[in-house]
Design a protein around this motif. Structure first.
Motif, PDB file in Angstrom:
ATOM      1  N   GLU A 185       0.832  -1.202   0.000  1.00  0.00           N
ATOM      2  CA  GLU A 185       0.000   0.000   0.000  1.00  0.00           C
ATOM      3  C   GLU A 185       0.868   1.255   0.000  1.00  0.00           C
ATOM      4  N   LYS A 186       1.883   1.276   0.837  1.00  0.00           N
ATOM      5  CA  LYS A 186       2.784   2.442   0.882  1.00  0.00           C
ATOM      6  C   LYS A 186       3.519   2.607  -0.433  1.00  0.00           C
ATOM      7  N   LYS A 187       3.886   1.490  -1.068  1.00  0.00           N
ATOM      8  CA  LYS A 187       4.579   1.550  -2.351  1.00  0.00           C
ATOM      9  C   LYS A 187       3.653   2.173  -3.413  1.00  0.00           C
ATOM     10  N   LYS A 188       2.387   1.749  -3.392  1.00  0.00           N
ATOM     11  CA  LYS A 188       1.418   2.313  -4.340  1.00  0.00           C
ATOM     12  C   LYS A 188       1.205   3.804  -4.055  1.00  0.00           C
ATOM     13  N   GLU A 189       1.079   4.123  -2.747  1.00  0.00           N
ATOM     14  CA  GLU A 189       0.895   5.526  -2.367  1.00  0.00           C
ATOM     15  C   GLU A 189       2.089   6.355  -2.804  1.00  0.00           C
ATOM     16  N   LYS A 190       3.302   5.804  -2.641  1.00  0.00           N
ATOM     17  CA  LYS A 190       4.519   6.513  -3.065  1.00  0.00           C
ATOM     18  C   LYS A 190       4.501   6.729  -4.578  1.00  0.00           C
ATOM     19  N   ALA A 191       4.093   5.671  -5.288  1.00  0.00           N
ATOM     20  CA  ALA A 191       4.040   5.805  -6.760  1.00  0.00           C
ATOM     21  C   ALA A 191       3.029   6.877  -7.169  1.00  0.00           C
ATOM     22  N   GLN A 192       1.899   6.896  -6.490  1.00  0.00           N
ATOM     23  CA  GLN A 192       0.901   7.912  -6.801  1.00  0.00           C
ATOM     24  C   GLN A 192       1.430   9.311  -6.496  1.00  0.00           C
ATOM     25  N   LEU A 193       2.082   9.437  -5.309  1.00  0.00           N
ATOM     26  CA  LEU A 193       2.627  10.737  -4.931  1.00  0.00           C
ATOM     27  C   LEU A 193       3.728  11.168  -5.898  1.00  0.00           C
ATOM     28  N   ALA A 203       3.967  10.278  -8.978  1.00  0.00           N
ATOM     29  CA  ALA A 203       3.306  10.657 -10.243  1.00  0.00           C
ATOM     30  C   ALA A 203       2.715  12.060 -10.116  1.00  0.00           C
ATOM     31  N   LYS A 204       2.086  12.349  -8.986  1.00  0.00           N
ATOM     32  CA  LYS A 204       1.503  13.664  -8.772  1.00  0.00           C
ATOM     33  C   LYS A 204       2.602  14.724  -8.717  1.00  0.00           C
ATOM     34  N   GLU A 211       3.825  15.410 -12.091  1.00  0.00           N
ATOM     35  CA  GLU A 211       2.811  16.199 -12.790  1.00  0.00           C
ATOM     36  C   GLU A 211       2.876  17.654 -12.331  1.00  0.00           C
TER      37      GLU A 211
END
Length: 170
Positions: A136-144, A146-147, A150
């Motif tokens: 979950e943290k890895k996904k959150e990091k990837a999202q952050l 990416a943001k 951006e």
């Protein structure tokens, strides 16, 4: 023949012997009417009495001998049984001790296995929970990231558009 059987026979023999003695004493004490007629009768009765006494003594001695032989045989068998029992005890005793020691060790190891199994299940559960949290943290990091990428890209665009505007205004 056992002692009980001997004792049962002896009381039967004693009354017989007592009766015979009583009869003999009565014969001796009886008033004699004819000395010639009673003397041979007394001798024959006395001989019969002695013969019976000898027969009784002979039977007693036979019974004693048989009982002694049986008693000796029983004592020998008892000694033999005791020897066999002690040999069996010496043979089975070490095996019992070894078996008991091994059983005790198996029980100890079994308890340890149960404890370690429970501990392992807890650790596996913790690992799964940690792995899920990590993912979950890895996904959150990837999202952050990416943001962030951006936002940086938008910020660059805005800065470059402002720079162009400033350059155009100058």
């Amino acid at each position: 023949m056992t002692k009980e059987e001997e004792q049962q026979k002896q009381p039967q023999v004693k009354p017989c012997l007592q009766q015979q003695k009583k009869m003999m004493s009565e014969m001796i004490e009886a008033p004699e009417t004819d000395d010639g007629a009673t003397l041979p009768d007394q001798d024959s009765a006395l001989a019969a009495f002695r013969a019976m006494e000898e027969e009784i003594e002979r039977r007693r001695s036979e019974i004693r001998e048989r009982l002694q032989a049986q008693f000796t045989r029983v004592e020998e068998e008892a000694k033999r049984l005791h020897l066999i029992q002690s040999e069996l005890d010496s043979v089975t005793d070490p095996m019992r001790k070894e078996v008991a020691a091994i059983c005790k060790k198996v029980e100890i190891v079994n308890r340890d296995v149960k404890v370690l199994g429970i501990h392992c299940q807890k650790k596996e559960k913790e690992y799964r929970e940690s792995a899920e949290a990590f993912d979950e943290k890895k996904k959150e990091k990837a999202q952050l990231l990416a943001k962030l990428a951006e936002l940086v890209s938008e910020s660059e665009k805005l800065r470059s558009s402002k720079l162009e505007e400033l350059c155009n205004n100058i």
